[in-house]
Scaffold this motif. Structure first.
Motif, mmCIF file in Angstrom:
data_model
loop_
_atom_site.group_PDB
_atom_site.id
_atom_site.type_symbol
_atom_site.label_atom_id
_atom_site.label_comp_id
_atom_site.label_asym_id
_atom_site.label_seq_id
_atom_site.Cartn_x
_atom_site.Cartn_y
_atom_site.Cartn_z
ATOM 1 N N TRP A 102 34.163 45.193 36.227
ATOM 2 C CA TRP A 102 33.208 44.157 35.930
ATOM 3 C C TRP A 102 34.155 43.229 35.087
ATOM 4 O O TRP A 102 34.068 41.773 34.986
ATOM 5 C CB TRP A 102 32.080 44.431 35.755
ATOM 6 C CG TRP A 102 31.227 44.037 36.866
ATOM 7 C CD1 TRP A 102 30.377 44.981 37.804
ATOM 8 C CD2 TRP A 102 30.811 42.907 37.584
ATOM 9 N NE1 TRP A 102 29.438 44.607 38.702
ATOM 10 C CE2 TRP A 102 29.881 43.046 38.409
ATOM 11 C CE3 TRP A 102 31.212 41.413 37.406
ATOM 12 C CZ2 TRP A 102 29.353 42.205 39.536
ATOM 13 C CZ3 TRP A 102 30.507 40.695 38.226
ATOM 14 C CH2 TRP A 102 29.705 40.886 39.150
ATOM 15 N N LYS A 104 36.938 42.467 34.445
ATOM 16 C CA LYS A 104 38.166 41.721 34.729
ATOM 17 C C LYS A 104 38.010 40.688 35.512
ATOM 18 O O LYS A 104 38.908 39.642 35.654
ATOM 19 C CB LYS A 104 39.026 42.651 35.917
ATOM 20 C CG LYS A 104 39.526 43.858 35.600
ATOM 21 C CD LYS A 104 40.103 44.682 36.462
ATOM 22 C CE LYS A 104 40.805 46.101 36.245
ATOM 23 N NZ LYS A 104 41.554 46.622 37.286
ATOM 24 N N ARG A 105 36.694 40.262 35.908
ATOM 25 C CA ARG A 105 36.436 38.940 36.571
ATOM 26 C C ARG A 105 36.188 37.983 35.929
ATOM 27 O O ARG A 105 35.678 36.780 36.337
ATOM 28 C CB ARG A 105 35.018 39.441 37.349
ATOM 29 C CG ARG A 105 34.997 40.629 38.073
ATOM 30 C CD ARG A 105 34.076 41.079 39.038
ATOM 31 N NE ARG A 105 33.946 42.155 39.752
ATOM 32 C CZ ARG A 105 33.274 42.662 40.533
ATOM 33 N NH1 ARG A 105 32.172 41.877 41.071
ATOM 34 N NH2 ARG A 105 33.194 44.246 41.065
ATOM 35 N N HIS A 149 29.309 35.183 34.143
ATOM 36 C CA HIS A 149 30.572 35.793 34.066
ATOM 37 C C HIS A 149 30.750 36.283 35.603
ATOM 38 O O HIS A 149 30.076 37.040 36.366
ATOM 39 C CB HIS A 149 30.413 37.236 33.430
ATOM 40 C CG HIS A 149 31.616 37.918 33.443
ATOM 41 N ND1 HIS A 149 32.806 37.817 32.823
ATOM 42 C CD2 HIS A 149 31.878 39.217 34.119
ATOM 43 C CE1 HIS A 149 33.712 38.673 32.967
ATOM 44 N NE2 HIS A 149 33.340 39.522 33.916
ATOM 45 N N GLY A 150 31.923 35.852 36.159
ATOM 46 C CA GLY A 150 32.693 36.067 37.367
ATOM 47 C C GLY A 150 32.220 35.041 38.587
ATOM 48 O O GLY A 150 32.677 34.691 39.552
ATOM 49 N N PRO A 239 25.720 39.712 36.653
ATOM 50 C CA PRO A 239 26.440 40.908 37.149
ATOM 51 C C PRO A 239 25.778 42.023 36.660
ATOM 52 O O PRO A 239 24.773 42.263 35.692
ATOM 53 C CB PRO A 239 27.621 40.600 36.180
ATOM 54 C CG PRO A 239 27.564 39.347 35.841
ATOM 55 C CD PRO A 239 26.225 38.793 35.963
ATOM 56 N N GLU A 354 28.211 47.180 45.700
ATOM 57 C CA GLU A 354 29.825 47.154 45.858
ATOM 58 C C GLU A 354 29.777 48.062 46.917
ATOM 59 O O GLU A 354 31.068 47.819 47.582
ATOM 60 C CB GLU A 354 30.341 47.998 44.561
ATOM 61 C CG GLU A 354 30.295 47.134 43.401
ATOM 62 C CD GLU A 354 30.933 45.890 43.475
ATOM 63 O OE1 GLU A 354 32.234 45.838 43.979
ATOM 64 O OE2 GLU A 354 30.587 44.793 42.898
#
Length: 538
Positions: A102, A104-105, A149-150, A239, A354
């Motif tokens: 997560w 990395k997003r 975020h993301g 998230p 996921e």
């Protein structure tokens, strides 16, 4: 004066700045420093909690200015316990975020994560209401960045709603602080306790307004019904690891209620009696009903967990509203339990999301997911804990709360609502678990086997380790319920006997701002006279 008490705030602030300025484009370096800093934070928090376990109150005076003129940080049993709970939760969430990818997003996950910890730690440790407002704003800004975020339209919409509601709370907070300062001339909590106690009933209108505004603000932060509307979408769309970290966010509001209304506006204070204690329990019971009915009616697994947060805050509010040592002890036990259980459920939900592909988190039967046996077992344990079934800590916490309500006039209503909503929660979680995990197997058995089904990649191990740590903590919280409850009983007793806290804050020597101001003014006056004399002599 101990400098250690400031480190839970300073360490995340320095780490966040370092990550932004030095390691912005190096994910591996961000992970290493974030993980090392959060681990150090756990060790530091454990040391502070151990130091406070014998009743010691640790004071830190910013700039060595004596209270009430200077800013102070105070570490007692309650604040250090909440700091330790936050640090442990943060470590588990960070492990999950790294293992699941997560982080990395988005580019600034790790910096925002540390800024969020800074705000939460500051809110627990500050001894000043204005700085409580400041730390509320710090964690609000960081939490908004983490929530979106993301990217995604739904996430941005939910984040905007979250910010608007909390900005409303912040505005009311400023009004309350203005009213308090106008009436007392101070915002230091220890000094406020002395000054509010000295106010006569005929001149208490401003204080009463401030007391009502403050509890309204803290109720917004804690998502207490009927001002809980911002929470379901905000937590469901966030998230997974962010929603898990947010498990402690509503507890900041509950902590502020406990701290303020046992020290500044204690139950025995005549001028504020009836302003919050008479209606807080009914609101808690309403929130419990709303939350658990939402669990029963939810069509998405993430919203189900979000509504369970509202229900758990209703349960917590019911215990806090008693404002007795027994009630606060039960509330503190439930704070730890609900934080761990909520975080575990949000992380489990993220793993389900996921692995289910297009089905997402809809409560409909679909093909089995990878690691279904492990995930279903974890969901079963966390759901039992959240619903309050034996033998886990949720059951122990509910028993403590039920026992504490014997002193209330609403004891019959409290027992009826708590037991009734427990049954509703069992049905809601049971329906969701059976649909996602058990009916999925039935769908697979009904379908014809295909030889061309590609093999799914193995799920990463670290996310399951993080979830397992949270579940292990829930089990430990159950097994060690006896000694933990004794510790919390001593914590509650310290809250209802605040004189040592007040004395430590107000009587510890330091720079006296008023004397310094007088001396500085005197020096300037002497200098002015000296210049005038020289001119006359010339």
């Amino acid at each position: 004066m101990s400098h250690w008490i400031a480190l839970p705030i300073v360490l995340p602030a320095m780490l966040a700045a370092f990550i932004v300025l030095v390691a912005r484009f190096h994910l591996t370096i961000q992970r290493v420093f974030n993980l090392a800093g959060t681990t150090a934070l756990v060790a530091l928090a454990a040391g502070l909690a151990r130091n406070a376990s014998d009743g010691t109150i640790t004071l830190y005076q910013m700039g060595d200015w004596a209270a009430p003129f200077g800013i102070v940080l105070v570490g007692d049993r309650l604040s250090t316990m909440m700091v330790l709970l936050t640090a442990v939760l943060a470590l588990c969430v960070l492990l999950y975020a790294i293992g699941s990818g997560w982080d990395k997003r988005g580019q600034h996950f790790h910096a925002l994560f540390q800024f969020q910890l800074m705000g939460i730690m500051g809110a627990f440790l500050t001894g000043d209401l204005f700085n409580l407002f400041v730390f509320f704003e710090v964690l609000l800004i960081a939490s908004y960045g983490l929530m979106i975020h993301g990217g995604g339209t739904k996430r941005l919409k939910a984040g905007t709603q979250y910010v608007l509601y909390n900005l409303l709370g912040s505005t009311l907070f400023l009004f309350a602080l203005g009213a308090l300062y106008a009436e007392t001339g101070t915002l230091n909590m220890a000094d406020l306790a002395n000054r509010v106690a000295a106010i006569q009933p005929e001149g208490s209108a401003g204080i009463r307004v401030a007391a009502v505004l403050l509890i309204l603000v803290f109720a917004i932060k804690a998502a207490i019904a009927p001002i809980h509307f911002w929470l379901p979408s905000s937590y469901a769309e966030a998230p997974g690891p962010v929603a898990a970290l947010f498990a402690i966010m509503t507890k900041v509001g509950a902590y502020a209620i406990i701290r303020t209304y046992t020290m500044v506006f204690p139950p025995e204070l005549e001028i504020t009696q009836g302003l919050f204690d008479t209606w807080l329990m009914p609101l808690g019971l309403i929130g419990l009903v709303v939350g658990m009915v939402g669990v029963l009616g939810a069509k998405q697994l993430d919203r189900l967990v979000a509504f369970s947060v509202i229900g758990s805050m209703g349960m917590l509010t019911t215990a806090v509203s008693l404002f007795t040592e027994t009630g606060i002890t039960a509330a503190l036990y439930y704070v730890v339990h609900s934080t761990l259980a909520t975080a575990a459920l949000f992380l489990i939900v993220d793993q389900v999301r996921e692995q289910r592909g297009e089905a997402g988190l809809a409560l409909t039967a679909t093909k089995p997911i990878q690691s279904a046996a492990l995930l279903s077992g974890m969901f079963f344990v966390a759901a039992i804990a959240m619903a309050g079934l034996p033998p886990l800590s949720g059951f122990v916490g509910k028993l403590l709360i039920l026992n504490a309500t014997y002193s209330s006039e609403l004891v019959v209503w409290a027992w009826a609502v708590i037991l009734g909503t427990s049954l509703i929660a069992v049905v809601g979680f049971g329906r969701a678990g059976s649909t996602v995990f058990w009916k999925a197997r039935q769908v697979a058995d009904a379908e014809e086997p295909s030889e061309d089904v590609p093999e799914q990649p193995k799920a990463p191990v670290l996310p399951f380790v993080a979830i397992g740590l949270l579940i292990a903590l829930i089990v430990a919280h159950t097994v060690l319920a006896g000694p933990i409850n004794r510790y919390l009983a001593a914590t509650s007793a310290q809250l209802f006997a605040p004189q040592p806290y007040i004395s430590e804050v107000l009587e510890t020597p330091g720079k006296d701002l008023s004397n310094a101001h007088d001396k500085d003014y005197g020096d300037k006056k002497d200098d002015a006279y000296g210049v005038a004399d020289e001119k006359e002599g010339h």
